[in-house]
Design a protein around this motif. Structure first.
Motif, mmCIF file in Angstrom:
data_model
loop_
_atom_site.group_PDB
_atom_site.id
_atom_site.type_symbol
_atom_site.label_atom_id
_atom_site.label_comp_id
_atom_site.label_asym_id
_atom_site.label_seq_id
_atom_site.Cartn_x
_atom_site.Cartn_y
_atom_site.Cartn_z
ATOM 1 N N GLY A 254 -18.068 8.870 -33.407
ATOM 2 C CA GLY A 254 -19.276 8.054 -33.494
ATOM 3 C C GLY A 254 -20.409 8.611 -34.328
ATOM 4 O O GLY A 254 -21.555 8.181 -34.187
ATOM 5 N N TYR A 255 -20.094 9.550 -35.217
ATOM 6 C CA TYR A 255 -21.141 10.100 -36.079
ATOM 7 C C TYR A 255 -21.209 9.324 -37.391
ATOM 8 O O TYR A 255 -20.193 8.859 -37.914
ATOM 9 N N LEU A 256 -22.409 9.223 -37.925
ATOM 10 C CA LEU A 256 -22.606 8.632 -39.247
ATOM 11 C C LEU A 256 -22.358 9.691 -40.312
ATOM 12 O O LEU A 256 -22.721 10.861 -40.124
ATOM 13 N N PRO A 257 -21.773 9.333 -41.453
ATOM 14 C CA PRO A 257 -21.569 10.328 -42.505
ATOM 15 C C PRO A 257 -22.879 10.934 -43.000
ATOM 16 O O PRO A 257 -22.933 12.117 -43.339
ATOM 17 N N ILE A 344 -28.612 -3.181 -33.261
ATOM 18 C CA ILE A 344 -28.888 -1.762 -33.514
ATOM 19 C C ILE A 344 -30.316 -1.336 -33.171
ATOM 20 O O ILE A 344 -30.510 -0.329 -32.467
ATOM 21 N N PRO A 345 -31.360 -2.057 -33.612
ATOM 22 C CA PRO A 345 -32.729 -1.611 -33.270
ATOM 23 C C PRO A 345 -32.979 -1.592 -31.761
ATOM 24 O O PRO A 345 -33.799 -0.814 -31.275
ATOM 25 N N VAL A 346 -32.272 -2.439 -31.024
ATOM 26 C CA VAL A 346 -32.467 -2.521 -29.577
ATOM 27 C C VAL A 346 -31.740 -1.394 -28.848
ATOM 28 O O VAL A 346 -32.258 -0.817 -27.892
ATOM 29 N N MET A 347 -30.535 -1.042 -29.326
ATOM 30 C CA MET A 347 -29.681 -0.110 -28.583
ATOM 31 C C MET A 347 -29.672 1.325 -29.114
ATOM 32 O O MET A 347 -29.230 2.235 -28.418
ATOM 33 N N ALA A 348 -30.102 1.544 -30.356
ATOM 34 C CA ALA A 348 -29.998 2.883 -30.954
ATOM 35 C C ALA A 348 -30.804 3.932 -30.190
ATOM 36 O O ALA A 348 -30.441 5.120 -30.187
ATOM 37 N N GLU A 349 -31.892 3.531 -29.554
ATOM 38 C CA GLU A 349 -32.708 4.476 -28.780
ATOM 39 C C GLU A 349 -31.945 5.010 -27.564
ATOM 40 O O GLU A 349 -32.286 6.048 -27.026
ATOM 41 N N ARG A 350 -30.928 4.275 -27.153
ATOM 42 C CA ARG A 350 -30.270 4.570 -25.885
ATOM 43 C C ARG A 350 -28.905 5.217 -26.055
ATOM 44 O O ARG A 350 -28.147 5.363 -25.105
ATOM 45 N N ALA A 351 -28.553 5.583 -27.296
ATOM 46 C CA ALA A 351 -27.241 6.184 -27.541
ATOM 47 C C ALA A 351 -27.369 7.255 -28.615
ATOM 48 O O ALA A 351 -28.213 7.163 -29.499
ATOM 49 N N GLN A 352 -26.513 8.262 -28.550
ATOM 50 C CA GLN A 352 -26.529 9.324 -29.556
ATOM 51 C C GLN A 352 -25.431 9.158 -30.591
ATOM 52 O O GLN A 352 -25.488 9.764 -31.658
ATOM 53 N N THR A 353 -24.425 8.353 -30.256
ATOM 54 C CA THR A 353 -23.329 8.125 -31.201
ATOM 55 C C THR A 353 -23.030 6.634 -31.294
ATOM 56 O O THR A 353 -23.348 5.856 -30.383
ATOM 57 N N LEU A 354 -22.393 6.234 -32.362
ATOM 58 C CA LEU A 354 -21.999 4.838 -32.538
ATOM 59 C C LEU A 354 -20.954 4.439 -31.500
ATOM 60 O O LEU A 354 -20.935 3.295 -31.031
ATOM 61 N N LYS A 355 -20.099 5.364 -31.149
ATOM 62 C CA LYS A 355 -19.082 5.090 -30.129
ATOM 63 C C LYS A 355 -19.752 4.761 -28.800
ATOM 64 O O LYS A 355 -19.375 3.801 -28.113
ATOM 65 N N GLU A 359 -19.810 1.214 -26.709
ATOM 66 C CA GLU A 359 -19.370 1.163 -25.317
ATOM 67 C C GLU A 359 -20.434 0.531 -24.415
ATOM 68 O O GLU A 359 -20.113 -0.241 -23.504
ATOM 69 N N SER A 360 -21.682 0.870 -24.670
ATOM 70 C CA SER A 360 -22.766 0.382 -23.807
ATOM 71 C C SER A 360 -23.253 -1.014 -24.186
ATOM 72 O O SER A 360 -24.126 -1.563 -23.507
ATOM 73 N N SER A 361 -22.691 -1.606 -25.225
ATOM 74 C CA SER A 361 -23.138 -2.933 -25.687
ATOM 75 C C SER A 361 -22.143 -4.029 -25.360
ATOM 76 O O SER A 361 -22.343 -5.180 -25.762
ATOM 77 N N ARG A 362 -21.109 -3.701 -24.642
ATOM 78 C CA ARG A 362 -20.030 -4.672 -24.412
ATOM 79 C C ARG A 362 -20.543 -5.948 -23.745
ATOM 80 O O ARG A 362 -20.073 -7.057 -24.040
ATOM 81 N N TYR A 363 -21.511 -5.836 -22.841
ATOM 82 C CA TYR A 363 -21.969 -7.020 -22.089
ATOM 83 C C TYR A 363 -22.675 -8.045 -22.976
ATOM 84 O O TYR A 363 -22.871 -9.191 -22.567
ATOM 85 N N TYR A 364 -23.055 -7.679 -24.177
ATOM 86 C CA TYR A 364 -23.639 -8.655 -25.095
ATOM 87 C C TYR A 364 -22.571 -9.578 -25.685
ATOM 88 O O TYR A 364 -22.883 -10.665 -26.178
ATOM 89 N N TYR A 365 -21.323 -9.129 -25.663
ATOM 90 C CA TYR A 365 -20.263 -9.827 -26.385
ATOM 91 C C TYR A 365 -19.177 -10.420 -25.497
ATOM 92 O O TYR A 365 -18.449 -11.311 -25.923
#
Length: 470
Positions: A254-257, A344-355, A359-365
């Motif tokens: 889940g890291y960005l290059p 992304i702007p809503v959830m990025a504060e709450r996660a350190q990795t994209l993975k 995982e924490s955004s599943r309920y939106y979809y």
């Protein structure tokens, strides 16, 4: 002089962190000097080189964005060139045939080591007049100078000088006719016009030998920069037990290059106290002279901090390109929820990795089958039924679905029922997300959508009613 650098990995394994940092420094020097960067695959180790490793190296370089002007070149496709020059050295008396058996060489080395001497070939065949059968196996050794010194000014280490008597006559062609690494490297760097060789400190011992070969061929000697090793968090040499083996494992985790590049550039190089560098800043500020001589320690917490910084600060569409891969890996249906650029702007504060973000955004979809047990026990109690029913009515009646309107519905529900905002907000959060934590409710509901939010609240009301009657 046109600056030309190269990254020349051996495809006997994946592109690891140390190799990626070497590639980055080499790439940055070329970009800083307006030069060119070459990718070369050093696959002369026929037994250990694999196509899988080649593919992994190319994938890692592409993921990191370390593009090259020339290559990838493959040493196995250049054997004719190497052998032509080896034959030339033989004809000029700068190389010779060595008929010593492996058993003799092994016994020699064992004896030298037992005597506390440096293990090295003793030159037995160097000037031998002994006659051998036409089909007798032999290797070709380079006739290393026996007098004087080899000296070079390393961009990282400073002046390095080695007495030629410390160097033995290395093999440049094996008995099976294949040329060896140290010779191929010299020919490649000469033919490809490499001006600067940036590589790991484990190659320092090879450099004097290679310089003597350059000179024997009449080739220009490039400049060298030998970078220190990378240590793990515990101070030991970085290895598999410290985590990621392949650069692509960082993508998988889940890291960005951009975060990994920024982290790697600071792992042995600095520009004052600056920690965050855009790609353009790296190019403009990078200098071989500013590379630290001492080993650098890998710090996973620092990398995580950088990763979250880039998740929050890069344009959302750039982050979304990488996040989409993680949604695909976790089988989260993108078509059933908000755009990743909005998420992304809503959830990025709450996660350190994209993975973690995925995982924490599943309920939106996608809808969830059941509520988190602890959250439901605490917040979906009988007293929550009235506020949930009222807020559902208000949300269903909204003509415009925006954050402000959603916030007002929650606020009005609390006021009408004379409740604190938490008495409405927490049951509502569990109702629409299935759990007790999420970003602000107005943004959460906005992204979940009006119809889906109202439907989920209805299920929560039913859950509360069933709980009251049980």
């Amino acid at each position: 002089m046109t600056v030309k650098t190269r990254f020349a990995p051996s495809p006997t394994g994946f592109l690891h962190v140390g190799g990626a940092r070497t590639a980055l420094y080499s790439w940055l020097h070329a970009r800083n000097q307006g030069g060119e960067f070459v990718l070369r695959i050093e696959d002369t180790d026929l037994e250990r080189s694999t196509q899988e490793a080649i593919d992994a190296i190319l994938e890692g370089m592409n993921w990191l964005g370390l593009n090259w002007e020339e290559g990838p070149y493959y040493q196995t496709k250049r054997f004719d060139r190497y052998n032509q020059l080896i034959d030339q050295l033989l004809a000029e008396g700068k190389a010779y045939k060595c008929y010593c058996s492996k058993e003799r060489v092994d016994a020699l080395r064992e004896q030298q080591m037992a005597n506390g001497e440096k293990a090295r070939y003793d030159g037995h065949c160097r000037d031998s007049q002994e006659q051998h059968a036409a089909d007798a196996p032999f290797v070709i050794r380079f006739r290393n100078p026996t007098e004087g010194t080899v000296a070079f000014d390393d961009h990282v280490r400073g002046r390095i000088e080695i007495d030629n008597r410390e160097l033995d006559d290395l093999i440049i062609r094996r008995s099976d006719g294949s040329p060896t690494y140290n010779f191929c490297v010299v020919v490649d760097d000469w033919d490809m016009g490499i001006s600067h060789v940036v590589r790991g400190e484990d190659h320092i011992n090879n450099t004097p030998r290679q310089i003597n070969i350059y000179q024997a061929l009449g080739a220009p000697v490039p400049e060298f920069a030998h970078v220190s090793m990378i240590l793990g968090d515990d101070g030991a040499k970085l290895s598999k037990r410290h985590g990621a083996v392949s650069v692509m494992q960082y993508r998988d985790d889940g890291y960005l290059p951009q975060a990994l590049l920024n982290y790697l550039v600071r792992l042995g190089w600095s520009h004052g106290d600056q920690e965050i560098f855009s790609e353009q800043e790296m190019i403009e500020l990078f200098s071989l002279k500013a590379i630290n001589k001492s080993a650098s320690a890998f710090n996973t917490d620092k990398l995580l901090w950088l990763n979250q910084h880039y998740m929050k600060s890069l344009p959302a569409d750039e982050v979304a390109k990488h996040l989409a891969w993680h949604f695909e890996q976790q089988n989260i249906p993108l078509q059933n929820g908000p755009s990743l650029e909005a998420l992304i702007p809503v959830m990025a504060e709450r996660a350190q990795t994209l993975k973690e973000l995925a995982e924490s955004s599943r309920y939106y979809y996608e809808d969830f089958e059941e509520f988190d047990a602890a959250a439901a026990k605490k917040h979906l109690r009988p007293v929550a039924q009235a506020p949930l029913e009222l807020v559902a009515q208000k949300l269903a009646a909204l003509q415009e679905w925006n954050a402000e309107a959603i916030h007002n519905c929650i606020k009005q529900t609390a006021e009408e029922l004379e409740l604190g905002m938490g008495k409405v907000g927490m049951p509502l959060r569990v109702a629409v997300t299935g759990a007790g934590q999420s970003p602000s409710l107005d943004l959460t509901l906005l992204l979940i959508g009006q119809a889906r939010s109202v439907e989920r609240i209805g299920k929560a009301v039913e859950f509360v009613a069933n709980r009251a009657n049980s």
